[in-house]
Design a protein around this motif. Sequence first.
Motif: not given
Lengths: 220, 587
Positions: A104-106, A174-178, A196-197, A199-203
């Motif tokens: 959703w954030t992405r 960690w990436v999320w926090a940055r 964010i894109e 991170c979404t893939v990673y999640w």
Amino acid sequence: MTITLVFLGAIMVTVISWLLKQTLNTEPWVSDPAADAVSGTSLDTSNKTMGLTTFLAVATSIFALFISAYTLRMQEPDWRPLAEPALLWFNTAILVLASIAYHWTRNAAVSGNTARLKPGLLISGVLTIMFLGGQLIAWQQLIAGGFYVWTNPANAFFYLLTAVHGVHLLGGLWVWARCTTKVWTGAEADSVRLSIELCTVYWHFLLLVWIVMFGVLLST
Amino acid sequence: MAYVSIADRDHEIEHHDPQTFITKYVWSQDHKVIAIQYGVTAIFVGIVALVLSVLMRLQLGFPDSFALINPENYYQFITMHGMIMVIYLLTALFLGGFGNYLIPLMCGSRDMVFPFMNMLSFWVYLLSVIVLLASFFVPGGATGAGWTLYPPQAISQGTPGIDWGILTMLGSLALFIVAFTMGGLNYVVTVLQARCRGMTLMRMPLSIWGIFIATILGLLAFPALLVSAVMMLFDKLVGTSFFMPAMVSAGEQMGTGGGSPVLFQHLFWFFGHPEVYIVALPAFGIVSDLLATHARKNIFGYRMMVWALLAIGGLSFIVWAHHMYVSGMNPYFGFFFATTTLIIAVPTALKVYNWVLTLWQGNIHLRVPMLFAIGFVFTFTHGGLTGLFLGNVTIDLPLSDTYFVVAHFHMVMGVSPILVVFGAIYHWYPKITGRMFNETLGRWHFWLTFLGTYSIYLPMHYLGFLGVPRRYFAMGNTDFMPESAQTLNAAISVTVIFVALVQLIFLYNMIVSLRNGKKADPNPWGGASLEWQTPDTPPKHGNWGHELPVVHRWAYDYSVPGQEQDFTPQTVSADEVPVGRDHGMEH
Ligand code: HEM
Ligand SMILES: [Cu+2]
């Protein structure tokens, strides 16, 4: 090892067949003006996307090997299946929600909706931390029930697999926090979009890994 | 064409030239500096490992003459020697060293795509080396489990270093894998995404292909080592039984039970076999370029060479259990793995034929790098042939764990890649330092090293046929080993000391030439590939000055008929090639 071989086989076949496609039917010793004009970028993505994709191949290899080791060790006579705490179902649901929230954030980041980034990132992060907390509670429940790491290889694998998965999520956090800090200090959607894109893939990847792992743990 | 023609991605690379000494040489993000840092560190630990091998040979050649070598030390020396040579020297030097130096220069990029991560890669590698060397000083000393670290003995009473030694070893390996992964992501993405215009994949020099495919192998195979290391750490620290079987030690039942040592072997060799190709493939690639350049001929069968690298890379993942014929695994596995092992010899042999055919009727210049390259073709062929013997289960059973195996893997993965390392250092030394080395000393170094190592390892095959076991501190009195076996061992040991000392010539040459060498021509060998076409020698930060090069041809246009010069750099377009003899070419 079959599982690892299937996974790695798939990766290898993709890599090799792609490379073969690039290299068949070319005669590099012949002068070729068309080739002179080719840019030295093989795939139309950013370097970071390529970097993450490559890293996901490495992570897949790690998880596949752990699961292979699991299935091999399982065949020894001292294996006593572990009854997984019911809490894991709840945790799974939370992780699914975290993935959805990230997606959703992405979408917000892609459509340039800076206002939605803060709630989006916050929800994704909190859900992820809740998942990790839930995993810790599951550990406590097991310990309280007398299922220690060393009591049986099935237990040992349970702790090990969940820990390895958790460590990967921590790296993601960690990436999320940055990224979240950036957004809080006023970054626009455009400047954090790629982060964010990815991170979404990673999640999504870690969700998939968890579902496979949970399936393996439940069925054995 | 699946290539995407999009605008140059120059803007992704920032140009902050480092200012201070610290940012330029210590916390450097320049791939060339990182390459040298990797190289120097790797050679330094390599020397440590060389000294260890001399110590082992002292014991084997002259049993019990040296008080400081006892069985415990001996096992520690074996283990550290093997692990350092395979991982901390060869893997680090080929990928972290040559990979870092050559990829951006040969592909026409300004730097690696993730320079910060590249820098981090080196520092974590350095940390892993420090942790590894700390092994020698922790209580109980380094682990003596053998480089294969097989449990249960790796963590059971009777093996040296089962307390701290094994922990520092496993920890150091984990760090190394992290460092390698950070570097490896860089190498892969740079090769795929950051080449200059016109550099299609099939115009890349084989050095890059070898390094590229080896990196992919490493990224997929090192996880197996990580997984086995983590599980062993659990067995050691938490008391789990992943690998540890039920054991009685010193009359006492141990707490472990049911674990599977063979599981560890599967995991280890699932990494271990690809690892030998992680070292071999860059060597294959580099040697191809050395042969072509110094024979002034295009590499024979370039496409076949690329496909052979791909085939070897893929196949190397399905041969691992040829290291386990005697492990007690399911005997039918032996049939499968013997078959795949022999199949992998086909692309390997193709490469050897192509090297030889490259030399055929070439205009061979026997300069120092070429000597080493040709030496490699000999030693590698030799080692590969003994591999074919060992790949057959029935032949392997009696030869396993004898000096025949030691001879095999030292020919194929010890001597051969090291010859390439030397050849490559001599070849690129003028570019890296801007100076020439001393040619005469280089020749002496080659001949003494080549003949010396041959006379070390050739006799070991005979010891293996006799059944002399590997990894023994002393052979004791047995009937099957004649007196002469000991004489041979002594002779080998003397040669080892000699060859080790010869390496001082190399070090001397490299260090002294830094200052006193004569100033190098930017392209002393007449190389066609990009790294010889840089505007500065040694190349400056950013490599290419203001404009990135544009590539018009492959890297092997040597002695093309009808052209004036006997090589055409990759940057020269078809209309610019000087024909006939009217004018010389400048660049
Ligand atoms: C034609 C190709 C090859 C074949 C058929 C082959 C076959 C084998 C076999 C069957 C063994 C196990 C021997 C035993 O333990 O009883 C072995 C050991 C070994 N090979 Fe090869 N090999 C080949 C090429 C290579 C290459 C190219 C390298 C490295 C660059 C290499 C490095 C090693 C090493 C390091 C070992 C010993 C591992 C240990 O026990 O510590 N081999 N090889
Ligand atoms: Cu092997």
